[in-house]
Design a protein around this motif. Sequence first.
Motif, PDB file in Angstrom:
ATOM      1  N   ASP A  57       0.828  -1.215   0.000  1.00 21.82           N
ATOM      2  CA  ASP A  57       0.000   0.000   0.000  1.00 21.82           C
ATOM      3  C   ASP A  57       0.854   1.253   0.000  1.00 21.82           C
ATOM      4  OD1 ASP A  57      -2.456  -1.240   0.076  1.00 21.82           O
ATOM      5  OD2 ASP A  57      -2.646  -1.164   2.258  1.00 21.82           O
ATOM      6  N   SER A  88      -7.012  -6.777  -6.393  1.00 23.09           N
ATOM      7  CA  SER A  88      -7.952  -6.929  -5.272  1.00 23.09           C
ATOM      8  C   SER A  88      -7.522  -6.119  -4.062  1.00 23.09           C
ATOM      9  CB  SER A  88      -8.018  -8.396  -4.825  1.00 23.09           C
ATOM     10  OG  SER A  88      -8.501  -9.208  -5.859  1.00 23.09           O
ATOM     11  N   LYS A  89      -8.558  -5.656  -3.327  1.00 25.86           N
ATOM     12  CA  LYS A  89      -8.311  -5.134  -1.977  1.00 25.86           C
ATOM     13  C   LYS A  89      -8.436  -6.321  -1.037  1.00 25.86           C
ATOM     14  CE  LYS A  89     -10.765  -0.833  -2.714  1.00 25.86           C
ATOM     15  NZ  LYS A  89     -12.136  -0.384  -2.521  1.00 25.86           N
ATOM     16  N   TYR A  90      -7.864  -6.217   0.138  1.00 23.30           N
ATOM     17  CA  TYR A  90      -8.061  -7.291   1.112  1.00 23.30           C
ATOM     18  C   TYR A  90      -8.095  -6.726   2.511  1.00 23.30           C
ATOM     19  CZ  TYR A  90      -3.111  -7.223   2.604  1.00 23.30           C
ATOM     20  OH  TYR A  90      -1.887  -6.860   3.109  1.00 23.30           O
ATOM     21  N   LYS A  91      -8.620  -7.515   3.439  1.00 22.13           N
ATOM     22  CA  LYS A  91      -8.452  -7.172   4.849  1.00 22.13           C
ATOM     23  C   LYS A  91      -8.073  -8.440   5.603  1.00 22.13           C
ATOM     24  CE  LYS A  91     -13.446  -7.078   5.543  1.00 22.13           C
ATOM     25  NZ  LYS A  91     -14.608  -6.254   5.579  1.00 22.13           N
ATOM     26  N   ASP A 119     -11.576  -8.171  -0.430  1.00 23.41           N
ATOM     27  CA  ASP A 119     -12.368  -7.008  -0.026  1.00 23.41           C
ATOM     28  C   ASP A 119     -12.726  -6.121  -1.219  1.00 23.41           C
ATOM     29  OD1 ASP A 119     -13.664  -5.467   1.896  1.00 23.41           O
ATOM     30  OD2 ASP A 119     -11.916  -4.191   2.240  1.00 23.41           O
ATOM     31  N   PHE A 142      -9.705  -3.577  -6.732  1.00 24.78           N
ATOM     32  CA  PHE A 142      -8.686  -2.549  -6.494  1.00 24.78           C
ATOM     33  C   PHE A 142      -8.347  -1.926  -7.848  1.00 24.78           C
ATOM     34  CE2 PHE A 142      -4.387  -0.946  -6.282  1.00 24.78           C
ATOM     35  CZ  PHE A 142      -4.330  -0.329  -5.040  1.00 24.78           C
TER      36      PHE A 142
END
Length: 523
Positions: free
Chosen positions: A284, A346-349, A358, A361
């Motif tokens: 990030d 992709s986003k992730y958590k 998530d 992205f």
Amino acid sequence: ISDGSKTWVGSDISELCLGKGPWSFIVTPVNISKYHAVLYELPVTLDEPPKPHESVQPKLWDDEHVRMPFSEKNLFPITENGINVIKLRWNIIKDTFSKPITNGDELEAAIRSYNSNLPKLEALHRFLEEVSGEEEIDFFFTDVLPKIVKLALALPELVPAGIPLLRKNHCRSVSLSQAQIASLLANAFLCTFPWRKDVANTFPGVNFVRLFAAHGRPDRENSIMEKLKCIVHYFLVVAAAVPVGVVTFERKFIPKADMPRWDMLDSDLGSTKIHVDSSGTIEDNGLGFLQVDFANKNVGGGVLGYGCVQEEIRFVICPELLISRLFVEQLGDQEAVIVTGVERYSKYKGYGDSFEYDGNFIDETPHDEYGRRRTTVCIIDAIRFNKPRDQFRPSAMLRELNKAYVGFSSRQKCNLAPVATGNWGCGAFRGSAYLKALLQLMACCAAGRNLVYYSFGDEELRRDFHGIYQFLSEKGVTIKQLWRILCGFSPSGFSDTSLYLFIQQTYITQKKEPVIEKLVENK
Ligand code: AR6
């Protein structure tokens, strides 16, 4: 830390970017040579995916290249009407996928029709039948899967020339377009790459069988489902709009004789600037920097199995990294892989067992002049330590220093991006972040790069690492001096802070040493 207070110490990021922003650092060029296979036509325009490079002598089935599923040497025995016959495996694959597939059983049967001895694809069923809702399942079979099949079957047109293997102890690069990678990954998803005995033990392997068949570890089941969501999301995005960029995979090897002599390097550690942040992540926040992948010697580690820590997460949010498993042989101690141009989808958590996909992205990283996103991943594998004290053996420290140096060094000598790293080798591989931070600082210093360190929430490490750095800078300690001190550290009763105290005390008590050395020299 959410109260808005400052989470970092050391130099400001903008200072490390020399006031020019994160996209101004030098990139390695794409020049076709016998050491760099470029599998698309140059130049890359970014208006459309580059045209695949054709070859009069395609290499589709030999020891030094990937064995392509569509090669006419790829044969498969089947029984037809009670008679054993040998068929072209690619024809079976095309036949199988010419009929619509409407459920998990049919998909498994399709994959089985051109693979022998497959385990039951438990995780794939769970993904399709339990995890997804009715609408999503319908969408998968009517929309997603046909797109994956189409991408996969385009392989002979997209990668007609073949792909060289990046073998142990050889510096070699391969550049592929993102479109080519998408097709290769679609084949991996459908498990079409032939099994080959000669490389099975030394190449990680890219067919998705192991992920699809994962079963029997309830604690890990969730993260497997979430990894699959990331992958399926990737296919949806690339099928909707084929990306136009390219990616370079560079294998680096430095023979022992060419490694730095750590006991002789005179550079001041303070000449390397550092930024230490307890918040943020490499992917990030390390935009434009050389982003370290805390790797396994089999690149991607457990990404197609149960693993779900830093490397595996990076590989599923940037699935183009996965294709390295097809042609990058297991890494040796003096090797690293640098991947330039991958996109994040992709986003992730969460992390580990709590990892979750998530959503989409949008990667806004600009392209370099060769058509690659300005994202560079440095794949280096640390040693796994079962006993903490082993990491202080000079041979182990030397191995880690050399490994980091292979990853960080560059033929270009100026305007190198800082290294964005963190607790390399200190999670699953159980090393001490206090030691690894110093070894990475030494490797950065020798390679001429600044260091950006994400301590992943560890505020004590942030404070202590910055503290020892300030000490080393103020005293003008050189790489060789620190190396010698580290070699004298006795790990009995080791605690993280005792290492840094030991360094300071040893330096202070030895500080007359240069004078003594001078006297000896003058005699
Ligand atoms: N950014 C910065 N720091 C991170 C991030 C991130 N995105 N994610 C984790 N950390 P680990 P290893 C920190 O265990 O010990 C894989 O299976 C966090 O403090 O992934 O080198 C590979 O394939 C975490 O504990 O790396 C190898 O087999 C620490 O980095 C093996 O694990 C180490 O992360 C490598 O294990």
